[in-house]
Design an enzyme around this catalytic site. Structure first.
Site, PDB file in Angstrom:
ATOM      1  N   CYS A   3       3.558 -13.396  -1.475  1.00 20.91           N
ATOM      2  CA  CYS A   3       3.214 -12.846  -2.781  1.00 20.91           C
ATOM      3  C   CYS A   3       4.357 -13.159  -3.735  1.00 20.91           C
ATOM      4  O   CYS A   3       5.489 -12.717  -3.509  1.00 20.91           O
ATOM      5  CB  CYS A   3       3.024 -11.333  -2.648  1.00 20.91           C
ATOM      6  SG  CYS A   3       2.774 -10.502  -4.228  1.00 20.91           S
ATOM      7  N   CYS A  47       0.736 -17.697  -7.768  1.00 25.68           N
ATOM      8  CA  CYS A  47       0.208 -16.461  -7.196  1.00 25.68           C
ATOM      9  C   CYS A  47      -0.603 -16.956  -6.011  1.00 25.68           C
ATOM     10  O   CYS A  47      -1.394 -17.909  -6.146  1.00 25.68           O
ATOM     11  CB  CYS A  47      -0.675 -15.736  -8.201  1.00 25.68           C
ATOM     12  SG  CYS A  47      -1.677 -14.432  -7.453  1.00 25.68           S
TER      13      CYS A  47
HETATM   14  N1  DGL Z   1      -0.855 -12.627  -4.472  1.00 20.70           N
HETATM   15  C1  DGL Z   1       0.083 -12.078  -5.400  1.00 20.70           C
HETATM   16  C2  DGL Z   1       1.084 -13.143  -5.863  1.00 20.70           C
HETATM   17  O1  DGL Z   1       1.290 -14.143  -5.197  1.00 20.70           O
HETATM   18  C3  DGL Z   1      -0.348 -11.298  -6.590  1.00 20.70           C
HETATM   19  C4  DGL Z   1      -1.584 -10.567  -6.823  1.00 20.70           C
HETATM   20  C5  DGL Z   1      -1.356  -9.191  -7.423  1.00 20.70           C
HETATM   21  O2  DGL Z   1      -1.244  -9.039  -8.665  1.00 20.70           O
HETATM   22  O3  DGL Z   1      -1.259  -8.279  -6.619  1.00 20.70           O
HETATM   23  O4  DGL Z   1       1.709 -12.983  -6.885  1.00 20.70           O
END
Ligand code: DGL
Length: 288
Positions: A91, A205
């Site tokens: 993330c 993301c």
């Molecule tokens: N998957 C997350 C990232 O790589 C973000 C998604 C969220 O806002 O929770 O930033």
């Protein structure tokens, strides 16, 4: 992978397979599956736990202090339950902020996922790069420092998409996602200036690669989309060399959710497609 325990003793070597290590792949939701897929392939000799803090999703809307506290709390619970040998923070929104806290708190390696600014700077020909990320990631000092270090010569457009991670979740859960809404989310990435056009977009993301084929189709012109997942998986395999080869049969890969409210049939099928044979819910409501 095997260890010869009797080397040099004059006895015939007794081959004892090494114990498998456990890799915990963590995200706010389903985006980390894009990193999990690559990590599983790079490390067939490891047991995999996928943890989605879906009770806290989306992280992109959380303030910095709240996000550090949330990820630390959830990680306490996950580490106590699964005893991972290594954690992948799949993330960007969390990695660009909480890695120093996690590394200080836990005595295991943490591999982060951060905007691929350096590869983007190496790939661009036009000098126009866009970083497609959550509002949290584009606001981070860490992201700005990466740009200053690796892409100072280029024009970098930071695009904080408010809806894209949610749309990716919807798609994976089998819900319809409107093309026009998707096109509007990515439109600010496409910049034309002084006869040049954006030619590289970083998928900063982990949710966004879930929509990559559709984004390619909806893009006003072709660009190179950079997904950091292969580089993250390589880093994990470097840190756990024994996991690069299949060893003893392992435990079923497990997905754990802190909310679990949206575990639809299509989502369970998608999780099985990522090899996640077991799905458990460990409720951890977000207090705010
Ligand atoms: N998957 C997350 C990232 O790589 C973000 C998604 C969220 O806002 O929770 O930033």
């Amino acid at each position: 992978m095997q260890v010869d325990l009797l080397a040099g003793t004059g006895h015939r070597p007794l081959a004892i397979p090494r114990p498998r290590s456990t890799i915990l792949v963590f995200d706010s939701g389903l985006g980390g599956l894009t990193v999990l897929g690559r990590t599983t392939r790079a490390c067939p000799g490891a047991d995999i736990v996928y943890a989605a803090d879906d009770a806290g999703f989306p992280y992109g809307r959380l303030g910095e202090a709240a996000l550090v506290a949330r990820v630390t709390d959830v990680m306490e619970r996950l580490v106590a339950r699964f005893h991972p040998d290594l954690v992948v923070i799949a993330c960007n929104t969390a990695s660009t902020l909480v890695l120093p806290t996690l590394r200080a708190r836990f005595a295991i390696p943490f591999v982060g996922t951060v905007p691929a600014i350096k590869p983007a700077a190496a790939a661009t020909r036009s000098g126009l790069i866009s970083v497609l990320a959550t509002p949290g990631t584009v606001a981070r000092d860490y992201t700005r420092e990466l740009i200053g270090t690796y892409a100072a010569r280029h024009a970098v457009t930071l695009v904080g998409a408010t809806r894209l991670a949610g749309l990716a979740e919807q798609a994976l859960k089998g819900e319809a996602v409107d093309d026009a809404v998707l096109a509007a989310e990515i439109a600010p990435c496409f910049v034309e200036a002084a006869g040049r056009r954006t030619d590289v977009v970083t998928l900063s993301c982990t949710h966004y690669p879930l929509l990559l084929e559709r984004m390619k189709r909806l893009a006003p012109w072709p660009v190179e989309w950079i997904d950091p997942a292969p580089a993250v998986a390589r880093r994990v395999a470097d840190l756990l060399p024994a996991a690069r080869e299949p060893g003893l049969p392992g435990r079923d890969a497990t997905a754990v959710f802190t909310g679990g409210g949206a575990l639809t049939g299509p989502l369970r099928i998608a999780l099985a497609g990522y090899g996640l044979a077991q799905v458990v819910v460990d409720p951890m409501p977000l207090e705010n």
